[in-house]
Design a protein around this motif. Structure first.
Motif, PDB file in Angstrom:
ATOM      1  N   GLN A 407       0.850  -1.202   0.000  1.00  0.00           N
ATOM      2  CA  GLN A 407       0.000   0.000   0.000  1.00  0.00           C
ATOM      3  C   GLN A 407       0.885   1.253   0.000  1.00  0.00           C
ATOM      4  N   GLN A 408       1.977   1.185   0.753  1.00  0.00           N
ATOM      5  CA  GLN A 408       2.885   2.322   0.861  1.00  0.00           C
ATOM      6  C   GLN A 408       3.559   2.617  -0.479  1.00  0.00           C
ATOM      7  N   GLY A 411       1.848   5.217  -2.423  1.00  0.00           N
ATOM      8  CA  GLY A 411       1.643   6.556  -1.875  1.00  0.00           C
ATOM      9  C   GLY A 411       0.167   6.814  -1.654  1.00  0.00           C
ATOM     10  N   GLY A 412      -0.278   8.024  -1.977  1.00  0.00           N
ATOM     11  CA  GLY A 412      -1.674   8.397  -1.745  1.00  0.00           C
ATOM     12  C   GLY A 412      -2.665   7.455  -2.420  1.00  0.00           C
ATOM     13  N   SER A 413      -2.301   6.933  -3.590  1.00  0.00           N
ATOM     14  CA  SER A 413      -3.218   6.021  -4.289  1.00  0.00           C
ATOM     15  C   SER A 413      -3.494   4.781  -3.455  1.00  0.00           C
ATOM     16  N   GLY A 414      -2.540   4.388  -2.640  1.00  0.00           N
ATOM     17  CA  GLY A 414      -2.721   3.216  -1.796  1.00  0.00           C
ATOM     18  C   GLY A 414      -3.816   3.397  -0.757  1.00  0.00           C
ATOM     19  N   PHE A 415      -4.110   4.640  -0.426  1.00  0.00           N
ATOM     20  CA  PHE A 415      -5.124   4.896   0.603  1.00  0.00           C
ATOM     21  C   PHE A 415      -6.526   4.972  -0.002  1.00  0.00           C
ATOM     22  N   THR A 416      -6.603   5.069  -1.336  1.00  0.00           N
ATOM     23  CA  THR A 416      -7.923   5.189  -1.961  1.00  0.00           C
ATOM     24  C   THR A 416      -8.509   3.813  -2.286  1.00  0.00           C
ATOM     25  N   GLU A 422      -5.924  -1.017  -0.327  1.00  0.00           N
ATOM     26  CA  GLU A 422      -6.402  -0.890   1.056  1.00  0.00           C
ATOM     27  C   GLU A 422      -7.345  -2.048   1.416  1.00  0.00           C
TER      28      GLU A 422
END
Lengths: 593, 593
Positions: A407-408, A411-416, A422
């Motif tokens: 996920q890391q 970056g930000g895409s991993g949180f979406t 995720e």
């Protein structure tokens, strides 16, 4: 949407070049020729990638719904379940006497990784059924087997395991569910069970619940627990379905992940049940199949890591940010793909080296189960019994960690939601908890398994590692330095920890138990170190033999080097923590935390 | 539903017994007498526990909704926001010239921990506004400050930071948003920005967007980026609101956590904007406030760990399973509370020792920012600049890990929504990503901060640690053994890593950068080790002085001992990984992963 690519090639490598399964004297292993397993894995891979993976986000978003006592699974689940069942996939390693295909467990483990990686919540419906099948197969009467197993093998009927109650999970001695004899061969089961995976759903004609309950004359604690078959619909002599039993799903749990799987509150209101095995021996029946069930959860853990890694890798190759510090790699593009950056690689190599090591470790474990169940090999039985909590605890902790690393990478895409990483994190999280929390696994390892039979199993493991090192040393200085030396050091740490426990165990059990979790991880690293040494050796052998796909084998060796250099040093920290003892752990009064 | 208990006592301990803030010569610190800070923290705690915490699950379940261009925040958010704003909490450390209360940042940091722990998604609306306030305060013209800041201090108007675009986040040199001069003092801003926290919502009358964009004559890369104020509603000379600007929220991101905060796609369609500071110097303006913003994210990370720990502890005291292996603790109950079990304690002590260490570290960092900003202390500025990536990266990694540990304490309950732990995990996850991923933090640390000014800052940190050890050794053999010796060993590992980077940095940058993440963690452990030594020393002083609350101080020392014995040994593993170099990290061709 995330993708899923079946790792058939790597599985074949583990099965045939590392474990060399078809050369094993285990009954049924002679069938496992490379062409045969490749054909099976290819077909399974098609279903995993083409049918199950696309349903994974659907299951996550839609979840299960309880409407008027009926649980609706997400759109497309039933059709996919029919396809899996009709393809014979649920019968793979089941007993031919009840319609199974009788294939070795190691092969169904490989298939299980694909199904679990592509859709963990979905695959649990089959997995739970398989667990219940195992219990009845091992402990049920012939009549029970004949009545229930064929339909469970084909998954026309589902199966569940009912252990937990609201006030107890780990400590099953406290259960309150009652079983009162009806005077015939049946019992009236009354009580509430919670967190029952696949407890109720719309994909099977019947659901065979296995329920732990107490007879009226039961002794206190875990020694007074009996196991019962409690079908959703009563089954007539001719196998047809009869009346609806007095049980119902009282609610669905809202949870962090595996939304596609129904986690049910099950209410048994004087439901009719049938004793499995002997009275008060229900825990024994549960324990019989624990090695396999726990290996299955360890598999889920690293399988989520595997699919997460695949997607992180694709992103890292595609996403353009910054420039390689040692020189531009893609001058024609506005920036280099992020895979050029050392810290992105560090992250990817952590993922890759864990996933491939875990796969080999799990397949090895499955082959030990085959050797025990099929071959009656008692040493294998003791070894897998020792390794089971390591497979479950270590692989799920690290599997979850791997999904977080993947996920890391995004970056930000991993949180979406959109990218799907995720979901892998949320789904993988349960594997550290169910089938005995990882803390319980470490307690099982240090409190029970280490000392069993006078420590015979752990001594056997030490011997096995020592022999491996001895047998393989001195041929290739680089291999010795990169693989055997670190393995030796890590194995020494494991032995030192074992000695510490032996010295402390009786004197001060808290000293041993305070280090149990670190021991489980230390053990896990040694196992993965051993697997990496074996894999590197096998890869080297293929290279020496002039194998055409040199990139694959060279990559394998390089990945192993990474694990040995970067992960095995952790054993020293685990040992330091273990030998720090229990004083600082137990120092505080509970009121003063 | 989870609870929140403000850790006022522990905060007071750190402020007054460890940092001794009111004795510092920093302007404004003379106000920070214990009675005063206690009163502020008590009031803040009431809002955090009574108003914000109950809204935390509400925000998670309801999320934000975009309807006809308007973003609706969850029920109760607006009323709570009014209460926070009317109580003056958003103005705490702001400039009195613009309506702020002018209190030190260290105090608003303590308040920030409470607000963030109790409701991270909610507190971000204020946090982002504060960040935008800081940027305008540092780089805006007097006219801009007068026009925008008073309403931002009171949070009648919100603020945002617009950096990321779909194709770039980390590498801002690639941005495409354009700013074309209108001929007057304004510019026409056109482009799309994504992941804009609090980009649009219904809690403020106006929103002041800070947008990075490129002027027509801009040089390539990050040196051609300018910063603009782009208000949602134009502001008239008299401060009243004018026309709606040509910007809109084009969508809300669906994400893993912080559902109560609106993560917006922002479209600027020839919107009117005003240059902040000089043309092409936008990155500098962003960097000015980065120390504070990144410390704020580090705080979010451990704050989620803190609230998760509190709830795990309550569960562990309450939940009855199994018996203490050294003897029954609660014979009147069917089982002992799980806090008696060594592995449950190991888990809780990991959480507790991290959270309290992180709090001290963060408050110390905040006091360095005060010393720099208020006291003009250049050494403090260099030190906090060095420590910022450690605070952000290490505290968010470990903070997330702590939420996962806390969730594990609850077993199956931790996976259900009902208990709330899983929300802490999902919310904490973003802190490792935003405001620069933790990988980027480690790159900033090793690639920039270490070498800055000839390594002056890291040398100062080594000196500080050495002096601390020297000044405090020899008084108390137990303290030396339990605290100073492990700190010395860890600090040596850090120095050895630093030396390795120095030796390798020029020769082979990949060797340094492959170890950057491990270095960040190694550094973090040394910092927490230092904080624990300081806390233990302070606790001992209070005990020696006959303090009445002996349990508190003895617990503090015992918790510190745990950290030194169980966490600091990790520095050896990090060093081993660092000195393993970059070869295994960089070995694979990108195509061969």
């Amino acid at each position: 949407m995330p993708s899923y690519t079946p790792p058939t090639k790597d599985m074949q490598f583990v099965l045939h070049e590392v474990l060399k399964v078809s050369e094993h004297p285990v009954p049924g292993y002679d069938e496992l020729e490379p062409d045969f397993t490749a054909a099976v894995l290819d077909e399974a891979g098609k279903i995993a990638a083409g049918v199950l993976a696309p349903l994974n986000p659907v299951g996550d978003v839609q979840g299960c719904k309880l409407e008027n006592g009926i649980v609706r699974t997400p759109e497309g689940f039933k059709a996919a379940f029919d396809q899996v069942r009709n393809g014979g996939w649920t019968a793979l390693d089941c007993d031919p006497e009840y319609g199974g295909q009788g294939l070795p467990y190691v092969l169904s483990t490989a298939v299980g990784e694909m199904f679990s990686a592509s859709n963990m919540a979905f695959n649990m419906y089959q997995g739970l059924t398989h667990g219940a099948y195992n219990a009845i197969h091992a402990h049920g009467s012939d009549a029970q087997k004949t009545m229930y197993l064929p339909k469970m093998v084909s998954c026309e009927w589902g199966g569940t395991m009912n252990l937990t109650e609201p006030h107890c999970g780990t400590d099953l001695g406290l259960i309150r569910t009652k079983a009162v004899p009806n005077g015939d061969d049946s019992y009236k089961i009354t009580g509430q069970k919670i967190w029952i995976s696949a407890g109720e759903h719309d994909m099977c004609d019947n659901i065979i619940h296995l329920v732990l309950a107490k007879l009226p004359d039961a002794p206190e604690g875990v020694k007074g627990i009996s196991l019962f078959i409690v079908p959703k619909f009563m089954v007539n002599e001719d196998g047809s379905l009869g009346e609806r039993n007095s049980l119902s799903c009282g609610g669905l749990e809202e949870k962090m992940g595996i939304h596609g799987n129904a986690t049910c509150v099950m209410n048994y209101d004087g439901a009719t049940g049938f004793l499995v095995g002997e009275p008060h021996k229900g825990m024994r029946a549960m324990f019989t199949m624990m090695n396999e069930a726990r290996l299955g959860v360890g598999l889920q853990g690293y399988a989520q890591g595997a699919v997460a890694y695949e997607n992180a890798l694709a992103f890292a190759r595609d996403r353009l940010q910054g420039r390689d510090v040692t020189g531009v790699k893609a001058p024609e593009k506005p920036a280099d793909p992020i895979i050029v950056h050392p810290d992105v690689r560090r992250n990817l190599m952590d993922q890759k080296s864990f996933v491939e090591g875990a796969r080999a470790f799990t397949f090895w474990g499955a082959s030990l189960i085959d050797a025990s169940h099929r071959g009656g090999d008692e040493e294998a039985e003791q070894l897998i019994s020792l390794l089971t909590p390591v497979i479950k605890g270590f692989l799920t902790d690290k599997g979850f960690e791997t999904t977080v690393l993947a996920q890391q990478t995004l970056g930000g895409s991993g949180f979406t939601r959109e990218w799907g990483l995720e979901q892998f994190v949320r789904d993988a999280r349960i594997t550290m908890i169910y089938e005995g929390t990882n803390g319980i696994q470490s307690l099982d390892l240090v409190g029970r398994k280490l000392a069993q039979n006078g420590g015979k199993a752990i001594m056997a493991f030490f011997d096995l590692t020592k022999s491996y090192i001895k047998d393989n040393a001195g041929e290739d200085a680089e291999f010795d330095k990169d693989f055997l030396d670190p393995l030796k050091a890590a194995s020494k740490d494991l032995q030192a920890a074992g000695m510490y426990f032996m010295a402390q165990g009786m004197k001060n059990p808290n000293n041993a138990l305070s280090g149990s979790y670190d021991f489980m991880h230390l053990f896990g690293h040694v196992c993965l170190g051993l697997m990496w040494a074996r894999m590197a050796k096998a890869a080297k052998a293929s290279l020496d033999a002039g194998a055409s796909d040199r990139d694959f084998y060279e990559t394998k060796i390089a990945t192993g080097r990474y694990y040995m250099a970067r992960q095995l040093p952790l054993t020293a920290t685990h040992l330091a923590r273990i030998t720090a003892g229990g004083d600082t752990v137990m120092a505080l009064d509970a009121a003063n935390f």
